[in-house]
Design an enzyme around this catalytic site. Sequence first.
Site, PDB file in Angstrom:
ATOM      1  N   HIS A  67       0.821  -1.224   0.090  1.00 24.58           N
ATOM      2  CA  HIS A  67      -0.058  -0.104   0.023  1.00 24.58           C
ATOM      3  C   HIS A  67       0.993   1.190   0.046  1.00 24.58           C
ATOM      4  O   HIS A  67       0.681   2.284  -0.777  1.00 24.58           O
ATOM      5  CB  HIS A  67      -0.813  -0.086   1.299  1.00 24.58           C
ATOM      6  CG  HIS A  67      -1.692   1.091   1.554  1.00 24.58           C
ATOM      7  ND1 HIS A  67      -2.957   1.218   1.159  1.00 24.58           N
ATOM      8  CD2 HIS A  67      -1.355   2.557   1.870  1.00 24.58           C
ATOM      9  CE1 HIS A  67      -3.607   2.421   1.489  1.00 24.58           C
ATOM     10  NE2 HIS A  67      -2.587   3.222   1.742  1.00 24.58           N
ATOM     11  N   GLU A  68       1.978   1.273   0.841  1.00 23.14           N
ATOM     12  CA  GLU A  68       2.719   2.354   0.938  1.00 23.14           C
ATOM     13  C   GLU A  68       3.583   2.735  -0.388  1.00 23.14           C
ATOM     14  O   GLU A  68       3.910   3.909  -0.622  1.00 23.14           O
ATOM     15  CB  GLU A  68       3.652   2.337   2.211  1.00 23.14           C
ATOM     16  CG  GLU A  68       2.793   2.443   3.568  1.00 23.14           C
ATOM     17  CD  GLU A  68       2.119   3.754   3.602  1.00 23.14           C
ATOM     18  OE1 GLU A  68       2.270   4.629   3.097  1.00 23.14           O
ATOM     19  OE2 GLU A  68       0.723   3.453   4.255  1.00 23.14           O
ATOM     20  N   HIS A  71       2.136   4.653  -2.920  1.00 27.18           N
ATOM     21  CA  HIS A  71       2.263   6.223  -2.920  1.00 27.18           C
ATOM     22  C   HIS A  71       3.636   6.476  -3.264  1.00 27.18           C
ATOM     23  O   HIS A  71       3.836   7.489  -4.111  1.00 27.18           O
ATOM     24  CB  HIS A  71       1.954   6.493  -1.403  1.00 27.18           C
ATOM     25  CG  HIS A  71       0.894   6.232  -0.789  1.00 27.18           C
ATOM     26  ND1 HIS A  71      -0.429   6.752  -1.429  1.00 27.18           N
ATOM     27  CD2 HIS A  71       0.411   5.661   0.311  1.00 27.18           C
ATOM     28  CE1 HIS A  71      -1.517   6.609  -0.563  1.00 27.18           C
ATOM     29  NE2 HIS A  71      -1.062   5.786   0.172  1.00 27.18           N
TER      30      HIS A  71
END
Length: 368
Positions: A67-68, A71
């Site tokens: 998920h990170e 980004h």
Amino acid sequence: MGGQSWQIGRVFGIPLRVHISWFLVFALVVWSGRSYFPYVLPRSPSWEYWTMGIVAALLLFASVLVHELGHCLVALRYRIPIAQITLFIFGGMAQIKREAPTPKAEFLIAIAGPIVSIVLGLCFWVLAELPGVPLALVAVSEHLRNINLMLAIFNLVPGYPLDGGRVLRAALWAWSKNFHKATRYSARVGQGFAVFLMLFGIYDVIAGLQIGGVWFLLIGAFLYTAAQSTHRQVSFQESLTGLRVGDVMTTDVVSLGAGLTLDEAVDNYFLRFGFGGFPVMDDGRLVGMLSLKELKAIPRERWRALTVGEVMVPYGSYREIHPDEPITAAMERMFHDDRSRLVVMEDGKVLGLVTRSGIARFLDLRQQ
């Protein structure tokens, strides 16, 4: 986010750190397997429930990391450097060194994380539906499907610092053309959502659901603190608008000679003036900087034998700044280089120094 953390590796060159609080999440996920997995697989042995819980916790670790990374990879496409990724009690945090250049970039960076979580949830759903998959793997996959979809939904709440808050900031930024106003409003929404979570947590505690209630209280308190910190930071940045380096620099520059011993430099300059660092001159030319950071790295018994020129950080153009540059550029450069001061130069001449403490004093006097 204070406390102890450890770097456990690098992913795409980005340092990956694990905060001490993440081990609490790991333990909670493993322990929750003792209640969830017996419900879906009631006839399995106890050791299998523990194993499934550990596997689920490790896969959650990987899910939050991916998920990170969503980004980070979008940010890197816009050439925005990433300081590190830290996994902690409430999930993960990618520390981006500077803000997105445009509302579109902000939107794409923010939405990348929830999209990744949704894709992961769908992947676990497909895995659970494949024929011939062992029942234990089906149970773990369904559990991770639910967690990733919940993670995506939660992060899409339009309150800063959640991903949805960053999406809201991008929209407000595009509409108002004012980054600071957009950040301030999205942070206020984030505070409102945090208060709602805390009230919901209090209700759960009163209703007898202590664990869930305390969890909501902790998440709400964390989000409220983060949103409040962002609001204060924006107010600080707005106070810097229009300020140039020349407005806050000190022109009373005290310099060191490159031939001084460290003993002489400490006794006659550091102790006398109380400054944290000095430019080093040789024949009227700036040749370097000497600060307490360099002094602390040298054993005291060697101060008499070493000269300033041998210990100083050699001069480079990245440690100078023009007086007409915005003060925000000076602060960003000091943060990036981990320096507390920059030499202000124009046409090869030293005009002054700009320091972190000097900026703080200037703003303090300005607000009085």
